[in-house]
Design a protein around this motif. Structure first.
Motif, PDB file in Angstrom:
ATOM      1  N   UNK A 221       0.836  -1.199   0.000  1.00 13.66           N
ATOM      2  CA  UNK A 221       0.000   0.000   0.000  1.00 13.66           C
ATOM      3  C   UNK A 221       0.870   1.248   0.000  1.00 13.66           C
ATOM      4  N   UNK A 224       2.283   1.697  -3.486  1.00 14.40           N
ATOM      5  CA  UNK A 224       1.237   2.171  -4.390  1.00 14.40           C
ATOM      6  C   UNK A 224       0.967   3.647  -4.176  1.00 14.40           C
ATOM      7  N   UNK A 225       0.987   4.059  -2.913  1.00  9.13           N
ATOM      8  CA  UNK A 225       0.672   5.453  -2.612  1.00  9.13           C
ATOM      9  C   UNK A 225       1.661   6.393  -3.292  1.00  9.13           C
ATOM     10  N   UNK A 391       1.506  -2.416 -12.342  1.00  7.01           N
ATOM     11  CA  UNK A 391       0.071  -2.709 -12.392  1.00  7.01           C
ATOM     12  C   UNK A 391      -0.178  -4.196 -12.595  1.00  7.01           C
ATOM     13  N   UNK A 398       0.050  -9.392  -4.226  1.00  7.24           N
ATOM     14  CA  UNK A 398      -1.084  -9.492  -3.298  1.00  7.24           C
ATOM     15  C   UNK A 398      -1.564 -10.932  -3.192  1.00  7.24           C
ATOM     16  N   UNK A 430       2.970   4.996   8.281  1.00  3.21           N
ATOM     17  CA  UNK A 430       2.718   6.410   8.002  1.00  3.21           C
ATOM     18  C   UNK A 430       3.004   7.257   9.234  1.00  3.21           C
TER      19      UNK A 430
ATOM     20  N   UNK B  75      -1.212  12.066   4.058  1.00  2.00           N
ATOM     21  CA  UNK B  75      -1.633  11.316   2.866  1.00  2.00           C
ATOM     22  C   UNK B  75      -2.246  12.307   1.879  1.00  2.00           C
ATOM     23  N   UNK B  76      -1.649  12.425   0.703  1.00  2.00           N
ATOM     24  CA  UNK B  76      -2.176  13.315  -0.332  1.00  2.00           C
ATOM     25  C   UNK B  76      -3.449  12.715  -0.919  1.00  2.00           C
ATOM     26  N   UNK B  79      -2.540  10.125  -3.716  1.00  3.27           N
ATOM     27  CA  UNK B  79      -1.958   8.902  -3.164  1.00  3.27           C
ATOM     28  C   UNK B  79      -3.002   8.098  -2.418  1.00  3.27           C
ATOM     29  N   UNK B  82      -5.144   6.280  -4.739  1.00  2.00           N
ATOM     30  CA  UNK B  82      -4.456   5.096  -5.279  1.00  2.00           C
ATOM     31  C   UNK B  82      -4.497   3.947  -4.281  1.00  2.00           C
ATOM     32  N   UNK B  83      -4.274   4.281  -2.985  1.00  2.00           N
ATOM     33  CA  UNK B  83      -4.296   3.247  -1.950  1.00  2.00           C
ATOM     34  C   UNK B  83      -5.664   2.589  -1.887  1.00  2.00           C
ATOM     35  N   UNK B  86      -6.357   0.362  -4.774  1.00  3.06           N
ATOM     36  CA  UNK B  86      -5.588  -0.876  -4.690  1.00  3.06           C
ATOM     37  C   UNK B  86      -6.110  -1.764  -3.558  1.00  3.06           C
ATOM     38  N   UNK B  87      -6.518  -1.113  -2.461  1.00  8.77           N
ATOM     39  CA  UNK B  87      -6.874  -1.868  -1.254  1.00  8.77           C
ATOM     40  C   UNK B  87      -8.264  -2.483  -1.308  1.00  8.77           C
ATOM     41  N   UNK B  90      -8.690  -5.834  -2.846  1.00  6.64           N
ATOM     42  CA  UNK B  90      -8.138  -6.911  -2.018  1.00  6.64           C
ATOM     43  C   UNK B  90      -9.208  -7.394  -1.042  1.00  6.64           C
ATOM     44  N   UNK B 118      -5.209  -1.466 -13.890  1.00  5.83           N
ATOM     45  CA  UNK B 118      -3.958  -1.395 -14.627  1.00  5.83           C
ATOM     46  C   UNK B 118      -4.141  -0.977 -16.085  1.00  5.83           C
TER      47      UNK B 118
END
Lengths: 510, 160
Positions: A221, A224-225, A391, A398, A430, B75-76, B79, B82-83, B86-87, B90, B118
């Motif tokens: 994560x 990816x960020x 990608x 994962x 973080x 955390x921007x 970003x 994107x997290x 992606x998360x 899952x 992707x």
């Protein structure tokens, strides 16, 4: 000393079979792969492979896992230098000078410096283990429960004092680890603890699933960020550059020596490779004549962190083998493996399992030599692999992590746990909460509690047993001092953390 | 975007809650110190208390440094998005796996994330999805004989 050499020779006769050498090569290659891929690190790689070793004999299993560890340490440096992306937290410091060197077209030199000095650092760590481990173990044979508890206590306390993280956040990590470790059946009284009548929690939470979440999914994560772009120097190696680096390496003997010393110290005390590499880099920059050139492609800035990283990685095996106390997150996972294979970590290993102990130590010599060679030889291959877009690689990693989480116990519930710990790992990183203490506390927390309760049984519930003889008294006092260290230094205003240590806070002790 | 101060306080609050839940979990245990030393609930009880205290102190420290922390972006927006992108898949994969088994869940997950997140061609996505799933099946079920979670499809195909 001589008997150690005999034992080592015996170890070589155990380790040097074709079967074991094939395992070493496989382990190192897998390790480099794990080290190169962001999101998969050494602790996580060892965790993923562990369930597959349950059916192996312990010597083969530990050779495979330790070789994977060496490979991961090497692989992390490849991406640091070529792509400015640390494949491992412990190779962050290598990017400072390694990547500038690569951009100047000196990638071959930088890689050669990195791998050779890493190999030397590792060898120093192994020599220290060879010379000291059986002495430490035979000393520890006299330990009873109070001494053991004092040593565990010392390990936890030194994390708080010297782990590099903010002390309060280290305490949070440790306590979370203790709490998760306590879930399930209490080994002394047999009663259920912290299971909240949820059937899935009766067998407790496996630290392996936690490692996969925290270090695997959490790390992904984070990657990816940042929006990973693999734009780097060419992975092609230039033999002339490599020879040039080899020829000038002896000039940097001071950096190698200093790095090894820092690494050995941080590996044996639970500082871990990450803190070691930052500290070594910081020291080198301050003490070297070339200090002003650091950060702009100075070879010494590659050599210093690499040597420390690897000597810390190897010497972290010393307390794990001889005391049953891991010096890093990865060795904590291996310690868990020992217990699963039916071995009892601690000094008795040196008496009951001589083949295992010395076979492992002997394999470390060869494993690291194989590591240096394979790491250099496979640079073009793995550099090409990273040109495959994230990608595609990201989702594949994962699935590898989740499959790994499932294989730990064959429980569908563990998949949820891995995801939850993945999110937690991301947030903790973080906010600069150190993750290694959490894993350590999970692995040895209940052993510490058992030791404490056995001591209390011996003394009818009196804490005085922790100061009942000079040895245990010294250990307990030292641990108490370490625990008070952050308070004392805050009060006295000593808390001047160096820049290197502040950066190391990102992730100490992986 | 997320300010460091808010994340610090939020996470400390979460840790505090975990401590509270832990405390609740020791309610039925003996948390005392008998003649043979600490009882089963002794350490869970105290660890929970220390955890809550440490979380409270972290929050207090963060509040004292609120000037700087509320100016730091942790955390921007980009970003963070994107997290999440992606998360969340899952999470979906894990939910599907509970029901359809791990193999089918991972194949679907790979297919859709590689295709949509992707932005790859269907052929690439399908190739990776099928390839990785088949390799996983061979490695785990055949080589290491470690069975993975299976669903109705595998049973239907006679692989369960």
């Amino acid at each position: 000393m001589l008997s150690n050499l005999d034992a080592l020779m015996h170890g070589f006769s155990v380790a040097l079979t074709l079967h074991h050498i094939v395992l070493m090569i496989a382990g190192v290659l897998l390790g480099i792969l794990v080290g190169v891929l962001p999101g998969l690190g050494a602790p996580n790689g060892v965790t993923l492979l562990l369930p597959l070793t349950f059916s192996m004999d312990p010597v083969s299993a530990i050779i495979l896992l330790t070789s994977l560890y060496w490979g991961a340490l090497f692989g992390g440096s490849t991406t640091s230098i070529l792509f400015n992306i640390p494949g491992e937290p412990s190779s962050v410091a290598t990017t400072f000078d390694g990547y500038p060197m690569a951009r100047q077209g000196r990638a071959s030199e930088a890689l050669t410096y990195a791998f050779i000095s890493a190999g030397i650092g590792a060898l120093v760590g192994i020599v220290v283990i060879t010379l000291l481990s059986s002495a430490v173990a035979s000393f520890a044979l006299r330990f009873g429960p109070p001494e053991y508890f004092a040593v565990y206590f010392l390990a936890f306390a030194s994390f708080i004092a010297f782990g590099g993280g903010a002390p309060l956040k280290t305490i949070v990590s440790l306590c979370l680890g203790f709490g998760f470790g306590m879930m399930g059946m209490d080994t002394v009284s047999g009663s259920m603890r912290l299971t909240f009548d949820i059937p899935e929690l009766i067998r407790g939470i496996s630290f392996l699933v936690v490692v996969i979440g925290l270090f695997g999914l959490g790390e992904l994560l984070l990657t990816i960020e940042e929006g990973p772009e693999f734009k780097g120097a060419s992975g092609r190696l230039d033999p002339r550059g490599m020879l040039r680096a080899l020829a000038s390496l002896p000039r940097y003997w001071v950096a190698v020596l200093r790095g090894s010393a820092v690494g050995v110290w941080m590996g044996i005390t639970p500082g871990g490779p990450t803190a070691a590499s930052f500290m070594s880099y910081g020291l080198a920059r301050r003490m070297s004549r070339n200090g002003a050139r650091f950060g702009r492609g100075e070879p010494e800035g590659v050599i210093a962190p690499e040597t420390a990283d690897h000597s810390a990685g190897t010497s972290a095996m010393l307390p794990m083998l001889s005391l049953g106390i891991p010096g890093s997150a990865t060795s904590a996972v291996m310690l868990g493996g020992l217990m699963i294979w039916g071995l009892n970590p601690g000094p008795m290993l040196f008496i009951e399992q001589r083949d295992f102990v010395w076979g492992m130590i002997a394999s470390m010599y060869l494993g690291n030599v194989i590591g240096v060679i394979l790491a250099l030889a496979t640079v073009p291959l793995f550099a090409a692999m990273l040109s495959v877009s994230f990608s595609i690689i990201g989702p594949v990693i994962v699935t590898v992590c989740l499959v790994g989480a499932y294989t730990v116990a064959g429980a569908p519930f563990d998949l949820w746990l891995a995801v939850v710990f993945g999110a937690a790992g991301y947030l903790m990183k973080k906010l600069d909460y150190p993750l290694a203490p959490l894993v350590l506390a999970m692995v040895i927390g209940d052993k510490a509690e058992d030791a404490f309760r056995q001591s209390m049984l011996m003394s009818n519930g009196s804490l005085g047993v922790l100061w009942s003889n000079p040895l245990v008294g010294a250990l307990s006092t030292l641990a108490a001092l370490f625990l008070l260290w952050p308070v004392a230094s805050a009060v006295l205003g000593w808390h001047r953390t160096s820049k290197a240590m502040r950066m190391a806070r990102a992730e100490p002790g992986s | 975007m997320l300010r460091r101060l808010h994340l610090e306080l939020g996470f400390a609050g979460l840790v505090f809650l975990v401590g509270l839940v832990g405390l609740r979990g020791t309610a039925e245990l003996d948390t005392g110190w008998a003649s043979d030393g600490p009882q089963a609930g002794f350490f869970p009880f105290r660890v929970s208390l220390i955890l809550m205290a440490a979380a409270a102190l972290v929050a207090i420290n963060a509040w004292r440094a609120r000037e700087t922390l509320s100016r730091t972006v942790v955390i921007e927006r980009e970003g963070g998005a994107r997290v999440l992108r992606f998360g969340l898949p899952i999470l979906a994969m894990v939910a599907v796996a509970q029901w359809l088994g791990l193999y089918l869940a991972m194949a679907l997950y790979l297919l859709f994330t590689i295709r949509f997140a992707g932005r790859r061609r269907w052929a690439t996505a399908l190739g990776v999805a099928v390839g990785v799933t088949v390799v996983t099946f061979v490695v785990f079920e055949k080589w290491f004989t470690v069975p993975l979670l299976k669903g109705p499809l595998e049973v239907m195909l006679g692989l369960g």
